[in-house]
Enzyme design. Structure first.
Site, PDB file in Angstrom:
ATOM      1  N   GLU A 161       0.797  -1.234   0.000  1.00 44.34           N
ATOM      2  CA  GLU A 161       0.000   0.000   0.000  1.00 44.34           C
ATOM      3  C   GLU A 161       0.829   1.283   0.000  1.00 44.34           C
ATOM      4  O   GLU A 161       0.641   2.165   0.835  1.00 44.34           O
ATOM      5  CB  GLU A 161      -0.978  -0.027   1.183  1.00 44.34           C
ATOM      6  CG  GLU A 161      -1.908  -1.231   1.118  1.00 44.34           C
ATOM      7  CD  GLU A 161      -2.768  -1.430   2.367  1.00 44.34           C
ATOM      8  OE1 GLU A 161      -2.768  -0.568   3.248  1.00 44.34           O
ATOM      9  OE2 GLU A 161      -3.431  -2.483   2.446  1.00 44.34           O
ATOM     10  N   GLU A 266      -6.296 -10.592  -1.336  1.00 36.71           N
ATOM     11  CA  GLU A 266      -7.088 -10.369  -0.120  1.00 36.71           C
ATOM     12  C   GLU A 266      -8.573 -10.333  -0.480  1.00 36.71           C
ATOM     13  O   GLU A 266      -9.322  -9.454  -0.051  1.00 36.71           O
ATOM     14  CB  GLU A 266      -6.667  -9.057   0.560  1.00 36.71           C
ATOM     15  CG  GLU A 266      -5.188  -9.001   0.880  1.00 36.71           C
ATOM     16  CD  GLU A 266      -4.768  -7.771   1.688  1.00 36.71           C
ATOM     17  OE1 GLU A 266      -5.647  -7.039   2.181  1.00 36.71           O
ATOM     18  OE2 GLU A 266      -3.556  -7.562   1.819  1.00 36.71           O
TER      19      GLU A 266
HETATM   20  O1  9MR Z   1      -7.682  -8.158   8.304  1.00 36.69           O
HETATM   21  C1  9MR Z   1      -6.763  -7.363   9.002  1.00 36.69           C
HETATM   22  C2  9MR Z   1      -7.398  -6.839  10.278  1.00 36.69           C
HETATM   23  O2  9MR Z   1      -7.655  -7.909  11.167  1.00 36.69           O
HETATM   24  C3  9MR Z   1      -6.459  -5.839  10.946  1.00 36.69           C
HETATM   25  O3  9MR Z   1      -7.119  -5.254  12.048  1.00 36.69           O
HETATM   26  C4  9MR Z   1      -6.047  -4.760   9.940  1.00 36.69           C
HETATM   27  C5  9MR Z   1      -4.993  -3.840  10.514  1.00 36.69           C
HETATM   28  O4  9MR Z   1      -3.798  -4.549  10.719  1.00 36.69           O
HETATM   29  O5  9MR Z   1      -5.486  -5.355   8.785  1.00 36.69           O
HETATM   30  C6  9MR Z   1      -6.360  -6.191   8.106  1.00 36.69           C
HETATM   31  O6  9MR Z   1      -5.724  -6.682   6.948  1.00 36.69           O
HETATM   32  C7  9MR Z   1      -5.333  -5.702   5.997  1.00 36.69           C
HETATM   33  C8  9MR Z   1      -4.116  -6.227   5.272  1.00 36.69           C
HETATM   34  O7  9MR Z   1      -3.109  -6.536   6.195  1.00 36.69           O
HETATM   35  C9  9MR Z   1      -3.600  -5.198   4.270  1.00 36.69           C
HETATM   36  N1  9MR Z   1      -4.639  -4.820   3.350  1.00 36.69           N
HETATM   37  C10 9MR Z   1      -5.904  -4.392   3.947  1.00 36.69           C
HETATM   38  C11 9MR Z   1      -6.398  -5.484   4.915  1.00 36.69           C
HETATM   39  C12 9MR Z   1      -7.755  -5.110   5.473  1.00 36.69           C
HETATM   40  O8  9MR Z   1      -7.653  -3.944   6.236  1.00 36.69           O
END
Ligand code: 9MR
Length: 379
Positions: A161, A266
């Site tokens: 990102e 994802e």
């Molecule tokens: O699914 C993840 C959630 O449990 C966490 O709270 C969040 C923050 O760390 O991250 C989510 O996963 C993210 C991923 O690591 C990167 N792309 C966006 C995803 C959804 O927010």
């Protein structure tokens, strides 16, 4: 989908919804037969992101489902900086080690998620103010973590990102102190720490034209520096109101033309309204507890199950069409209950974005995704 096929599908969906609501099949039965990974064998890998309870094997039904359906897994949170590297000289590898053990046991392709990301940074990193210290952090962080899992973790989301929606570089701590160069450095450090691991750039909305253009420029910069990048991850957090299929297709073609593997990393499809869909809504407004924003607390209506199934079907039709370019599709979670979308962008909602329901039962969307492969075989 033709009319007759659609009617058959509706009958099928109703029976599936009925069956799912009547029975909670035991895990042993669920383990029989072919899974998603088998249906898509030879096309692309099928994966899931695992939250900590799944990595620790706290639920035997889930364990079996993960083994049956997925040949690749990603750690949903446990390799993020704030958890794995909470202080300068302190690493916490216990859960990541368990993740690697689980993947080895199940013979799954393992993702490391993620090395350089502006979010979920340990507090000590956010306090860094000099370019030299940040460079040192990146060097230690990447070489320690990738080095520990050398030969065990197959691929890394090296940078996550890094782009704004308009395709410009996000003004993260990394960009602010190191400029564009941090991207190239991150890939170089990862490559040095494990020359055989695959290295990816991962981001959301990079199927959208402006952001895609930015991603292509960024990838070309890495390549021009003589550093290896193997793939690009389109995250795929989409909505039931319609998937951007044309943009996804164009992205598959454009990224693959750079010599990269293309992945959906994802994948999930929210069925709930988003605050920004409401005209004039302020994202920061408090929607918690609002029935309008949480319309299906007791279950997803059949009509929505059908719509979700059709969105998934169209997506997988497209992915199969480009199976020579798509190398992996990972769902962001195992079942609806464990999805992050129950808590974002509004906490405490009931969402239904994945292929398995809260009892780990396959949903109509699952059967449509499986049938994409069955129909392919028919003359
Ligand atoms: O699914 C993840 C959630 O449990 C966490 O709270 C969040 C923050 O760390 O991250 C989510 O996963 C993210 C991923 O690591 C990167 N792309 C966006 C995803 C959804 O927010």
């Amino acid at each position: 989908m033709g009319f007759a096929r659609f009617c058959l599908f509706l009958m099928f969906v109703s029976s599936m919804v009925f069956m799912a609501s009547c029975s909670k099949t035991d895990g042993k039965k669920e383990s029989l037969g072919r899974g998603l990974k088998d249906a898509y064998k030879g096309d692309f890998l099928i994966g899931a992101a695992l939250g900590r309870p799944y990595i620790l094997g706290q639920d035997s039904v889930a364990d079996m489902l993960i083994k049956k359906h997925f040949n690749t897994i990603s750690p949903e949170n446990d390799m993020k900086c704030e958890l794995i590297h909470p202080e300068w000289n302190k690493y916490y590898f216990d859960i990541a080690d368990k993740f690697v053990e689980l993947g080895k046991e199940n013979n799954q392709f393992l993702l490391g998620h993620t090395l350089v990301w502006h979010s979920q940074l340990a507090p000590f990193v956010t306090k860094i103010t000099s370019a030299d210290s940040l460079r040192l952090f990146m060097k230690e962080h990447i070489s320690t973590i990738v080095g520990r899992y050398k030969g065990k973790i197959n691929a890394w989301d090296v940078v996550n990102e890094a782009l704004n929606e308009d395709g410009t570089m996000r003004k993260s701590i990394f960009y602010n102190l190191l400029g564009d160069q941090y991207i190239i450095d991150a890939f170089r450090l990862a490559q040095t720490a494990d020359p055989k691991a695959e290295l990816y750039y991962n981001d959301y909305n990079i199927e959208q034209p402006a952001k895609r253009k930015g991603a292509i420029e960024l990838i070309k910069k890495i390549q021009a520096a003589g550093i290896r990048i193997d793939g690009v991850g389109i995250q795929g957090h989409w909505s039931i109101r319609g998937l951007p299929l044309e943009d996804i297709e164009q992205s598959i073609l454009d990224y693959s033309a750079l010599g990269l593997k293309v992945m959906l990393t994802e994948l999930d499809i929210t069925v709930l309204p988003n605050p920004w869909d409401l005209r004039g809504a302020d994202v920061n407004q408090n929607f918690e507890g609002s029935a309008m924003m949480n319309p299906y607390p007791q279950g997803l209506p059949d009509s929505m199950q059908v719509k979700l199934a059709m969105e998934y079907e169209s997506l997988f039709d497209l992915l199969v069409k480009h199976k020579d370019k798509v190398s992996r599709v990972t769902f962001w979670g195992v079942n609806d209950e464990s999805s992050w979308l129950n808590g974002w962008p509004i906490r405490g909602r009931t969402n239904y974005p994945l292929l398995f329901d809260r009892n780990y039962q396959p949903k109509p969307a699952y059967y449509r995704v499986m049938s994409v492969k069955d129909e392919e075989k028919r003359p």
